[in-house]
Write a protein that holds these residues in place. Sequence first.
Motif, PDB file in Angstrom:
ATOM      1  N   ASP A  28       0.781  -1.244   0.000  1.00 42.81           N
ATOM      2  CA  ASP A  28       0.000   0.000   0.000  1.00 42.81           C
ATOM      3  C   ASP A  28       0.807   1.286   0.000  1.00 42.81           C
ATOM      4  O   ASP A  28       0.232   2.381   0.111  1.00 42.81           O
ATOM      5  N   ASN A  31      -0.282   4.902  -1.783  1.00 39.88           N
ATOM      6  CA  ASN A  31      -1.737   5.029  -1.843  1.00 39.88           C
ATOM      7  C   ASN A  31      -2.214   6.171  -0.942  1.00 39.88           C
ATOM      8  O   ASN A  31      -1.915   6.193   0.251  1.00 39.88           O
ATOM      9  N   ARG A  33      -4.997   7.103   0.875  1.00 39.57           N
ATOM     10  CA  ARG A  33      -6.283   6.579   1.364  1.00 39.57           C
ATOM     11  C   ARG A  33      -6.992   7.629   2.221  1.00 39.57           C
ATOM     12  O   ARG A  33      -8.003   8.185   1.826  1.00 39.57           O
ATOM     13  N   LEU A  91       1.689   1.712  -5.259  1.00 45.69           N
ATOM     14  CA  LEU A  91       0.798   2.202  -6.301  1.00 45.69           C
ATOM     15  C   LEU A  91       1.471   3.383  -6.980  1.00 45.69           C
ATOM     16  O   LEU A  91       2.033   4.251  -6.319  1.00 45.69           O
ATOM     17  N   ASN A  94      -2.830   7.750  -8.115  1.00 46.31           N
ATOM     18  CA  ASN A  94      -3.915   8.002  -7.172  1.00 46.31           C
ATOM     19  C   ASN A  94      -5.044   8.716  -7.910  1.00 46.31           C
ATOM     20  O   ASN A  94      -4.833   9.269  -9.000  1.00 46.31           O
ATOM     21  N   ASN A 110      -7.128   9.930 -12.861  1.00 43.33           N
ATOM     22  CA  ASN A 110      -6.032   9.655 -11.930  1.00 43.33           C
ATOM     23  C   ASN A 110      -4.848  10.574 -12.209  1.00 43.33           C
ATOM     24  O   ASN A 110      -4.866  11.388 -13.129  1.00 43.33           O
ATOM     25  N   LEU A 113       1.897   9.229  -8.985  1.00 37.87           N
ATOM     26  CA  LEU A 113       2.272   9.369  -7.577  1.00 37.87           C
ATOM     27  C   LEU A 113       3.113  10.619  -7.345  1.00 37.87           C
ATOM     28  O   LEU A 113       2.937  11.316  -6.335  1.00 37.87           O
ATOM     29  N   HIS A 144       2.133  -2.919  -7.176  1.00 40.31           N
ATOM     30  CA  HIS A 144       0.911  -3.270  -6.451  1.00 40.31           C
ATOM     31  C   HIS A 144      -0.325  -2.883  -7.251  1.00 40.31           C
ATOM     32  O   HIS A 144      -1.439  -2.929  -6.745  1.00 40.31           O
ATOM     33  N   GLU A 147      -3.648   1.926  -9.234  1.00 42.47           N
ATOM     34  CA  GLU A 147      -4.199   2.617  -8.083  1.00 42.47           C
ATOM     35  C   GLU A 147      -4.945   1.602  -7.232  1.00 42.47           C
ATOM     36  O   GLU A 147      -5.307   0.523  -7.709  1.00 42.47           O
ATOM     37  N   HIS A 148      -5.183   1.944  -5.970  1.00 43.71           N
ATOM     38  CA  HIS A 148      -5.786   0.978  -5.035  1.00 43.71           C
ATOM     39  C   HIS A 148      -7.306   1.134  -5.011  1.00 43.71           C
ATOM     40  O   HIS A 148      -7.917   1.312  -3.960  1.00 43.71           O
ATOM     41  N   TYR A 186     -12.087  -1.360  -3.184  1.00 45.29           N
ATOM     42  CA  TYR A 186     -10.648  -1.229  -2.965  1.00 45.29           C
ATOM     43  C   TYR A 186      -9.822  -2.274  -3.710  1.00 45.29           C
ATOM     44  O   TYR A 186      -8.604  -2.137  -3.802  1.00 45.29           O
ATOM     45  N   PRO A 225      -3.869  -5.254  -5.472  1.00 46.27           N
ATOM     46  CA  PRO A 225      -4.612  -4.655  -4.364  1.00 46.27           C
ATOM     47  C   PRO A 225      -5.716  -5.601  -3.889  1.00 46.27           C
ATOM     48  O   PRO A 225      -6.515  -6.088  -4.698  1.00 46.27           O
TER      49      PRO A 225
END
Length: 367
Positions: A28, A31, A33, A91, A94, A110, A113, A144, A147-148, A186, A225
Motif C-alpha cells: 500500500d 496510496n 487513502r 501504487l 492516485n 487519476n 504518484l 501493487h 491505483e488501489h 478497494y 490490491p
Amino acid sequence: MKTRLVNFLKNIPGYRTNRRLLAFAVDDYGNLRVKDKASQIEFHNAGMPERSIFDKLDTLETADDLSALFDVLESFRDINSNPVCFTPYALCCNPNYQEMARSDFAEYKNELLTETFSKVPGGMQSWEAWQYGIKSRLFVPAFHGREHLNVRLVSDALKHKDPKIRIAFQLGSFSNVEQKKYPSFYAAFDQVDSSDTALHKDIILDGLQKFEEVFGFRAINFNAPGGRESHDLHQTLIDNGIEFIDSGFEKLITLPQGKVQKEYMWMGKKTATGLRVVLRNGVFEPASNSKALESAFSQIATAFRLGKPAVVSSHRFNFSGSIDENNRKKSLADLKKLLSLVQKVYPDVEFVSTAELGNIMKGKDYV
C-alpha cells in the motif's frame, strides 16, 4: 493448534534452501487513502465512521514516517553487511481529486504518484526520502497495481452520483466507504462481469508503464490490491515483464459477478503461464495485533526450520504516524525487537527483497 498446523503445512511443498533468507513484503505504499485528521472528522460529521484499521490509520507516507522506518532498517546488518530491506508494494497512481471536482465528479481521473506528492504538504520531502530509501537498498519497490481502487465500480458510482463516494472524493480521500465484501471498491481487479478482463489488462499495461515512469525501472514482481486477480490477467503480467507473484497460502482468484475461488500456493510454485510464486509465509501487523511480534517470529522460525525463506507480509498503516504518532512509534519498536530476536537466534540471516528472493529461486545467486 490449528494456526501452528497451518504454519507448518504451508512450508512443506516447494522451494527449499539452507540459507536463512528474510524478506518483508509491505503493501500500500503510495496510496492516498485517508488525507489527514481533518478529513476523518469530516467523515464522522457526514455519518461515515471508520470501517477498518485502514480507514483509521492509513495515510500517505510522510518524510517523518520514512525517516523513522529507515533508521530501524539501517540499524541492522546481515552476514553480507546488507541492511534490512522492505519491498514496498507500491501504487504509481492516485485519484486526481482536483481534476474530478472541476467536472463535478462526473468521471474518474487519476494522476501519477509524483504529482500526488507535489500537492500534499511536505510531499516533496517524502519523495526525497523515497529516493534515499531506494538508493540505500532499504526500499526495493514492487508493482501493487496502478491505483488501489476498482475503476469500474468507482466509475459506476460516480455516474450514479453515489453520495458516499462523492463525499470521500470531495475530502481528497478514498476511505470510509461502505461496500460489499466482493466485489470491493478497494480491490482493483475484482470483476463485476467478464467484460472487466479487457479493462483490467489495459490498467495493468498502463500501470506498469507508469510504474517505470515513477520509479525508474521495470517491475518484475506483483501483488494485486486486495491480493486477488483473475487467472486471465497472468499472461498479460508475464508478457510485460512480471516474473513473480506474491501470495498467501490461500489465494483468492476473482471470477465474474463478484465471485471468488480459493487456490493453494507454495514457495516457488509456477502458474500455468510461468509466473513463480513468492509465498508470504509470515505476518507482522503490530497496529492490529497485540501478539504480532511473537506470531511473526514463530512463523519465521517455522520457515527456517523447514528449509524455507521467510517472507513477512505487512501493510503501510503499521508504520504511519500522521494520524497517530504513537502507532508508528510502537510498530517500529516491535519491528526492532523482532529483528533483534531474529539476529540473536539466526546470526546467519540474510536480508533480501522479494525480487532478489525470486531470482535466487530461479538460480541467480544474490548476496
